[in-house]
Design a protein around this motif. Structure first.
Motif, PDB file in Angstrom:
ATOM      1  N   UNK A   1       1.114   0.950   4.563  1.00  0.00           N
ATOM      2  CA  UNK A   1       2.027   2.037   4.924  1.00  0.00           C
ATOM      3  C   UNK A   1       1.439   3.412   4.623  1.00  0.00           C
ATOM      4  N   UNK A   2       0.102   3.490   4.450  1.00  0.00           N
ATOM      5  CA  UNK A   2      -0.564   4.747   4.150  1.00  0.00           C
ATOM      6  C   UNK A   2      -0.758   5.596   5.385  1.00  0.00           C
ATOM      7  N   UNK A   3      -1.347   6.768   5.157  1.00  0.00           N
ATOM      8  CA  UNK A   3      -1.543   7.729   6.247  1.00  0.00           C
ATOM      9  C   UNK A   3      -2.378   7.136   7.380  1.00  0.00           C
TER      10      UNK A   3
ATOM     11  N   UNK B   1      -6.136   7.307  -4.744  1.00  0.00           N
ATOM     12  CA  UNK B   1      -6.060   8.102  -3.519  1.00  0.00           C
ATOM     13  C   UNK B   1      -6.419   7.265  -2.299  1.00  0.00           C
ATOM     14  N   UNK B   2      -7.434   6.435  -2.414  1.00  0.00           N
ATOM     15  CA  UNK B   2      -7.830   5.582  -1.296  1.00  0.00           C
ATOM     16  C   UNK B   2      -6.744   4.569  -0.954  1.00  0.00           C
ATOM     17  N   UNK B   3      -6.089   4.023  -1.976  1.00  0.00           N
ATOM     18  CA  UNK B   3      -4.982   3.092  -1.721  1.00  0.00           C
ATOM     19  C   UNK B   3      -3.845   3.800  -1.001  1.00  0.00           C
ATOM     20  N   UNK B   4      -3.534   5.016  -1.423  1.00  0.00           N
ATOM     21  CA  UNK B   4      -2.465   5.779  -0.788  1.00  0.00           C
ATOM     22  C   UNK B   4      -2.757   6.038   0.686  1.00  0.00           C
ATOM     23  N   UNK B   5      -4.012   6.263   0.991  1.00  0.00           N
ATOM     24  CA  UNK B   5      -4.387   6.600   2.367  1.00  0.00           C
ATOM     25  C   UNK B   5      -4.520   5.365   3.243  1.00  0.00           C
ATOM     26  N   UNK B   6      -5.097   4.276   2.694  1.00  0.00           N
ATOM     27  CA  UNK B   6      -5.465   3.131   3.530  1.00  0.00           C
ATOM     28  C   UNK B   6      -4.591   1.894   3.331  1.00  0.00           C
TER      29      UNK B   6
ATOM     30  N   UNK C   1      -4.421  -2.602  14.406  1.00  0.00           N
ATOM     31  CA  UNK C   1      -5.623  -2.821  15.216  1.00  0.00           C
ATOM     32  C   UNK C   1      -6.519  -3.912  14.633  1.00  0.00           C
ATOM     33  N   UNK C   2      -6.079  -4.501  13.532  1.00  0.00           N
ATOM     34  CA  UNK C   2      -6.854  -5.558  12.899  1.00  0.00           C
ATOM     35  C   UNK C   2      -7.904  -5.059  11.930  1.00  0.00           C
ATOM     36  N   UNK C   3      -7.852  -3.775  11.586  1.00  0.00           N
ATOM     37  CA  UNK C   3      -8.809  -3.184  10.643  1.00  0.00           C
ATOM     38  C   UNK C   3      -8.137  -3.046   9.282  1.00  0.00           C
ATOM     39  N   UNK C   4      -8.431  -3.953   8.393  1.00  0.00           N
ATOM     40  CA  UNK C   4      -7.831  -3.943   7.060  1.00  0.00           C
ATOM     41  C   UNK C   4      -8.799  -3.294   6.084  1.00  0.00           C
ATOM     42  N   UNK C   5      -8.340  -2.241   5.439  1.00  0.00           N
ATOM     43  CA  UNK C   5      -9.190  -1.496   4.509  1.00  0.00           C
ATOM     44  C   UNK C   5      -8.786  -1.788   3.076  1.00  0.00           C
TER      45      UNK C   5
END
Length: 280
Positions: free
Chosen positions: A125-127, A117-122, A135-139
């Motif tokens: 191409x996630x939500x 779920x976290x991969x899908x969101x972050x 913005x340079x914020x890689x999760x």
């Protein structure tokens, strides 16, 4: 009549001997034997080989990544877990019971599902990832994603340890402080906070320990890159997959000792706080 027989006569469960025997049997089979087997496997290595394994460059990198991300997750859990426990206890609002039930979801949800779920969101191409990465914020596939996965699986420990203490606090003490002219901040820092501090420390410690051993939620979102996003539990799994059982046991022993020392320190802090509170 002996002490044991007098105690058992007032109990609902069977006598002392039977209950103690079942408890010890469970402890030995489920807890003690696996730990002893792991320590025995590590001891067979010899100190030189053990030290070489646990201080290898790759192992040291996993320690650094695991501890740093677990510390970040625990810090976030301390803040948000405390706030959520406060909201659940002190306020009535629509959906409160549903939110209270959702808090326990990480305990019931398979951690691998949480990781997906976290991969899908972050992901890129996630939500949320599609807006964060420009913005340079890689999760996803980064240490921040590891910390979020740890936070997701361990935040209930903070909430569920602080919440009962908040519920049991007598309101008349706060009302007395308010009648004496204390501000809301003074009431919190001098009345409420000292009462919940031991539970808060215990919850944060459990959260940190849970984060150190997390595997399922991390394996999908971390990317599992050696020296960059590889955590300690994953390296243990890799050694097991390579049939290198002594190395896996050595690394697992480091995790065990770390968790044990952390619990000892936590208990010492709690004991000191209780003695300090009794003296004052």
């Amino acid at each position: 009549m002996s002490l044991f027989s007098r105690s058992s006569s007032r109990g609902i469960l069977p006598g002392f001997g039977l209950t103690l025997g079942v408890t010890l049997l469970y402890f030995v089979v489920i807890v003690a034997l696996p730990l002893v087997a792991m320590l025995y496997k590590s001891a067979n290595l010899g100190f030189a080989d053990f030290w070489t394994i646990v201080t290898s460059e790759r192992a040291l990198a996993t320690y650094r990544i695991t501890v740093s991300t677990a510390a970040l997750a625990t810090l976030l859990n301390a803040m948000f877990g405390m706030l959520l426990a406060w909201v659940l206890v002190r306020y009535e609002f629509p959906g409160r019971r549903l939110l209270d039930a959702i808090v326990d979801l990480p305990f019931a949800l398979p951690t691998a599902v949480a990781g997906l779920a976290l991969v899908t969101v972050f992901s890129a191409n996630g939500w949320f990832g599609r807006y964060l990465e420009p913005l340079g914020i890689k999760v996803a596939y980064a240490p921040l994603g590891i910390a979020l996965a740890m936070m997701f699986t361990s935040i209930p420990f903070v909430i569920r340890t602080v919440q009962p203490v908040l519920e049991d606090l007598a309101s008349d003490v706060e009302e007395a402080a308010r009648s004496l002219g204390a501000s809301n901040w003074q009431i919190f820092t001098r009345v409420i906070w000292p009462a919940i501090l031991p539970a808060f420390i215990a919850g944060c410690s459990l959260s940190f320990a849970r984060s150190l051993g997390e595997f399922g939620a991390i394996v999908f979102i971390s990317g599992n890159l050696p020296f960059e996003t590889e955590v300690m539990s994953l390296l243990v799994f890799i050694r097991l997959d390579e049939y290198d059982y002594p190395a896996a046991a050595a690394l697992a022993t480091v995790m065990l000792v770390t968790a044990f020392l952390m619990l000892v320190i936590t208990n010492s802090i709690q004991s000191w706080h209780l003695r300090y509170a009794e003296r004052n």
